[in-house]
Each structure stands twice: as C-alpha cells, then as structure tokens.
Write an enzyme that holds these catalytic residues in place. Structure first.
Site, PDB file in Angstrom:
ATOM      1  N   SER A 182      25.131 -13.953 -25.784  1.00  0.00           N
ATOM      2  CA  SER A 182      25.670 -12.856 -26.575  1.00  0.00           C
ATOM      3  C   SER A 182      26.201 -13.357 -27.917  1.00  0.00           C
ATOM      4  O   SER A 182      25.435 -13.887 -28.720  1.00  0.00           O
ATOM      5  CB  SER A 182      26.739 -12.133 -25.760  1.00  0.00           C
ATOM      6  OG  SER A 182      27.089 -10.912 -26.360  1.00  0.00           O
ATOM      7  N   ASP A 225      18.068  -4.770 -22.023  1.00  0.00           N
ATOM      8  CA  ASP A 225      19.338  -5.111 -22.658  1.00  0.00           C
ATOM      9  C   ASP A 225      19.343  -4.590 -24.094  1.00  0.00           C
ATOM     10  O   ASP A 225      18.692  -5.167 -24.978  1.00  0.00           O
ATOM     11  CB  ASP A 225      19.526  -6.629 -22.626  1.00  0.00           C
ATOM     12  CG  ASP A 225      20.871  -7.045 -23.201  1.00  0.00           C
ATOM     13  OD1 ASP A 225      21.689  -6.166 -23.521  1.00  0.00           O
ATOM     14  OD2 ASP A 225      21.099  -8.273 -23.321  1.00  0.00           O
ATOM     15  N   HIS A 251      23.046  -6.928 -19.472  1.00  0.00           N
ATOM     16  CA  HIS A 251      23.483  -7.927 -20.440  1.00  0.00           C
ATOM     17  C   HIS A 251      24.244  -9.081 -19.795  1.00  0.00           C
ATOM     18  O   HIS A 251      24.502 -10.096 -20.444  1.00  0.00           O
ATOM     19  CB  HIS A 251      24.380  -7.258 -21.489  1.00  0.00           C
ATOM     20  CG  HIS A 251      24.722  -8.153 -22.643  1.00  0.00           C
ATOM     21  ND1 HIS A 251      23.783  -8.627 -23.536  1.00  0.00           N
ATOM     22  CD2 HIS A 251      25.906  -8.689 -23.049  1.00  0.00           C
ATOM     23  CE1 HIS A 251      24.361  -9.391 -24.442  1.00  0.00           C
ATOM     24  NE2 HIS A 251      25.656  -9.452 -24.168  1.00  0.00           N
TER      25      HIS A 251
END
Length: 553
Positions: free
Chosen positions: A349, A406, A472
């Site tokens: 991320s 995602d 995610h």
C-alpha cells in the site's frame, strides 16, 4: 436349532427366513424314495453347512428384535417396522436379485446432505493441515547463478504466467518481511515528541536476516496543538513522525549460498496513522527533483505530493526517510565491499509507493550500487508516465503484485472501473487519448513496472464478493500468490500457506463452509504460535490502504 428335511411338508422353523422372501431358497418335494439310515447320514453330512448357515441367520434375526424396555427402543422398532413394511408388501417378482440391505430405504436413516455443504475427507484433512501448521514456503531451491533473473534482470519474462515456483516463494517471503514491519509498528505505535526514538525490536520470519536500521517517515502537515489537549490518548494518531520500516541484511552463509548473493532488504509498511491518511489525499503531482534540464514540463517525472512529503520531510529527532535510507545503503555497500550484493525494496500500500521513491534514489546514490528491485503489494499509482520511464533509465526493476478486485491499485488519478480500464487498454483508438491524459492533466498518473495479477475469485476459501478491506489486505495478497499457478488455472491444490491468520483477520470474507468446518476441527486459531498472536494485534489497522475505506481489514 433348525432342522432340515427333504419332505414336502414346510419347515416350521423357517418362518423368519421365508418372511424375507429370498427367491434363491425354495423347498421341493423329493421324488426319490427315502434311503436307509446310511444314506440319511450322508445327506445330513452334505447339508451340514446349510444348517449352520440357517442357524446363524436365525440368531441374527433374533438379535434384531427390539427390546420393549424403553421408549427409545420402542420408537426404533416402529421405525424399523416402517422401513420393512414396503419390503413385505412388494411383489416377489420385483425382488428377484435383491438382498435384505438393497431393499432398505437408507435415505430415511440419515438426514439429507447437500453436496455443496460437505467437504470430502481428503479436503477436510487438508484444511486441518493448513490451519494447524505455521508458515511454510514453496520449494526452497538453490537460485545460484540465476538469481538475477529472479531479481528482475529480464523483467521476469516467462516467469509470471505460469508463475515460477521459486519466484512464488521469493515473492511470499518478501511479503512476510512486510508483515514483520506491520507487527513491529502496531506492537508500539507511539513515539515521543521530545526524545529521540529508542531501539525497536523487529521479529523477522526469516532468521537468516538481521535488522540493521529502523526507518521513520514524517508528515509535513501540522495539526493545532489543542488537538493533543483535547485527546491526549490519541497522541500516536496525531504524531508527525512514525516508525515505517527497517533495513535488514542476510547474514547466514547457507542462505547467501542458496540465493547466490548477499541480499539487502528495505521493508516498508502501509498507511497506519491519521497524518499518513491526510498525506495520501494530497493527490496533485509535483516534480520529482529540481532539475531544470528538461525542456518540456510534461516530460518531467512527477510524483504525488503527499508521498513525496512523507519521504522527504525531517522529524524533530529523526532523519527523513530519504536521508536515513541513503545513509544506511552507502554504509552497507562499503561494509560488504567485494561481495556480490542485491538490494530489494518491498512494501504494501503506502509502503509500495515509498518503495518506488526509495529505489529511485538509492539506484544512483553510489557509483557501484548493486542491482535494485522492487516487490510491491497493492500499491497505488505514484507518478506520471515520465516517472516510470525515469525508473527504467535507472535500471530499477519493479514487480507489482495486484489484486484485480483491489480498487486501491487504481488510484490516485482518473478512477476507472476494471471493465472500462480493460477496454481502454485493448482499444487502439482510445489509447492515444489515455496517454494524453496521463501526460498533460494534474491527475495523469501511470503505473510502473511489470504486473503480477491475482484475483480474489480464484481462491476456494474467500467469498467472490469479498469487500474492499479483504481485497487490499496483505495476508489475502500472500494467500492468493501462494495459490496462484497461471491466469487460466485454478488455485493450486498443493498451496502451503497457513490459513490461520486469514481466517482470523478476514473471517467475514471467508466462505461459511470453511469457517464452520474450522470451528469443528480441533484447531485453536488464536494460538498458532507467538508470531500469529502478535500479528493478530494488527486487527483493523492491517488494511493499511492509501485512501480511506468504509470498512477495516
């Protein structure tokens, strides 16, 4: 004991056996004159096995009589009578070739089981194995002279679809090093604003690596002082500087020999604090550097403002992430001078975006910098198309692991649905328009590197409509990579990664069939070793997305 006779008169002791209407047994009158005792003796010896068989059958049927000593046995007897009722009334012609058990309606004895709600013993045993064991990797083969290919020297051509077994193991291993960064941060997220940070212990899943330095990221956003007075317990949420990752070096001789080089790893976690969320929202593009040699503005490499802020801003008692990483890499290159080295930057991320900025800078921080590769998970877009071309010129290799479902991987920039994005890629007419938008608009973001695309729907354990938090989540990513074979193949049957943490963190997104079976197994998901106990503290923070989402991981 039943008596066997060859006369025409029926045998009275055979009433139970005749009730079964066994077509293979009939009593016929003999046309032969009764013999003398000597012949009778021979006949009795000849039919002795038959008498023994009938005696055993008589005892078996006698043992099936219900005992009327309790209501439970009476009920069982009534059910037994109901089951035998159609057998006694049926035509004997229809019963030819059928035995006693074939005539029973066994469906009435057991409740109906839907095939979709049941797991075969083989799969149930496999589920228990995946829940019970600790982390296990794909084959630990020697990379030797091919290590540069696994490090991206050829952009991983021919190794992604189908996925090479050794590369799968390397990708999952680097993902676990990012999990260690999450674990270390959430174990102690707060930092003092008046004193330098203390040494932070990081428990690595790879014992062959040793942490050499802690890394910190600082936000340039300043919050009013009254916030700390109103909510002093939330100080760690409003702190400007936070522990974001670490640098580690492989110091095990066996592992160095297996990998073909000494590996230096820079591991970075995802978004976890309030100010990091705020930085993620600053989506305007800024110049990567102050170099004015570029003639045209659109050809300058640009990156997201918030990401650059976290990378370049100094803290009150800590260096900027940029300064600390470059300083440590220079030190390690000098320390291991003469050895074959590699530098691997990995993150999830927000950590994936910072990994690109780190790789860009350290690739030219020295004249003899070893090969630099980035393994990122669920990373959003970082910069414009020129930024990607800039990394290619610096020979930085990037492998992006992306989950099709995602949505974080499709921001910032012009958000498009998965279907529309695929159509635009395949349309030659629109591709020029897309390139123009990427180069000339304030939100003209573009992805960097080679893509390894997985899909939540390929997992037999996760719901196909899993929410954004699950799609995610880093553990979900590693689960999908461990089971990935090829884009046109199902989830591999010999996947080795434990399901314990996936069921802990994403129980709402795991199919009910498996969660119910896991509860029935003698497996305590909350006690899968000290590492899983510590990692469970990640909880809702494990999502670590770069943009807010309606639910937590």
């Amino acid at each position: 004991m039943m008596q066997f006779s060859t006369t025409a008169a029926p045998a009275h002791n055979l009433h139970k056996f005749q009730a079964l209407r066994c077509p293979s047994f009939r009593i016929h009158s003999s046309s032969i004159k009764q013999q003398q005792p000597n012949s009778s003796f021979v006949s009795s010896q000849t039919h002795k096995p038959s008498r023994l068989h009938l005696s055993n059958l008589d005892k078996f049927l006698e043992s099936q009589k219900p005992l009327e000593t309790s209501s439970t046995t009476t009920t069982h007897f009534q059910q037994h009578q109901q089951i035998q009722q159609p057998i006694q009334k049926s035509d004997s012609k229809d019963k030819k070739g059928k035995n006693f058990l074939q005539g029973l309606n066994l469906a009435k004895l057991w409740p109906e089981i839907k095939p979709g709600d049941e797991i075969s013993p083989r799969h149930l045993k496999r589920l228990q194995r995946l829940l019970s064991k600790t982390a296990e990797y794909s084959p630990r083969n020697t990379l030797g002279g091919k290590w540069k290919e696994y490090h991206g020297s050829n952009d991983w051509k021919g190794m992604l679809d189908p996925l090479d077994d050794n590369l799968r193991r390397e990708v999952v291993r680097y993902g676990d090093l990012v999990q260690a960064a999450y674990q270390a941060f959430h174990a102690d997220p707060a930092m003092s604003s008046t004193e330098p940070p203390q040494h932070r212990h990081v428990s690595l899943p790879e014992r062959s690596y040793k942490v050499t330095k802690s890394l910190y990221a600082t936000s340039s956003i300043g919050l009013p002082k009254w916030i700390d007075e109103v909510a002093p317990d939330l100080g760690w949420m409003t702190q400007r500087s936070s522990w974001v990752g670490y640098v580690a070096v492989c110091d095990d001789r066996r592992e160095i020999a297996r990998m073909g080089r000494r590996d230096i790893v820079i591991s970075l976690r995802g978004t976890s604090t309030c100010l990091e969320w705020a930085e993620n929202m600053r989506a305007q593009l800024v110049d990567l550097c102050d170099d004015n040699n570029e003639a045209q503005a659109q050809t300058k490499p640009k990156v997201e403002c918030g990401f650059m802020s976290l990378y370049k801003t100094k803290g009150a008692h800590v260096q900027s992430l940029s300064e600390s990483v470059v300083e440590e890499i220079k030190r390690l290159i000098e320390l291991y001078k003469g050895e074959e080295l590699s530098i691997t930057v990995t993150g999830h991320s927000l950590g994936a975006t910072l990994a690109l900025l780190v790789a860009e800078e350290i690739s030219t921080c020295e004249s003899n910098v070893p090969p630099v590769a980035v393994f990122s998970f669920g990373g959003p877009r970082v910069g414009n198309k020129a930024f990607g071309e800039h990394l290619e010129k610096k020979n930085v290799k990037v492998l992006r692991v992306v989950n099709t479902q995602d949505m974080i991987t499709r921001v910032p920039g012009i958000f498009l649905s998965e279907e529309l994005e695929e159509k635009l890629k395949n349309s030659k007419l629109v591709s020029g328009v897309v390139d123009m938008l990427e180069e000339n608009t304030p939100l003209g973001y573009s992805h960097v590197g080679t893509e390894l695309r997985v899909n939540t729907k390929m997992s037999p354990y996760l719901k196909p409509d899993a929410d954004i938090a699950c799609c995610h989540d880093l553990e979900a990513y590693l689960h999908l990579v461990d089971g990935y074979m090829a884009s046109n193949c199902p989830f591999r049957a010999n996947a080795k990664r434990s399901l314990a943490r996936l069921m802990q963190d994403q129980s709402a997104n795991v199919k009910k069939l498996y969660t119910s079976k896991a509860k029935g197994l003698s497996v305590n998901l909350s006690r899968q070793g000290s590492s899983l106990q510590n990692l469970s503290r990640q909880g809702s923070m494990s999502m670590s997305t770069c943009l807010p989402s309606p639910s937590s991981s």
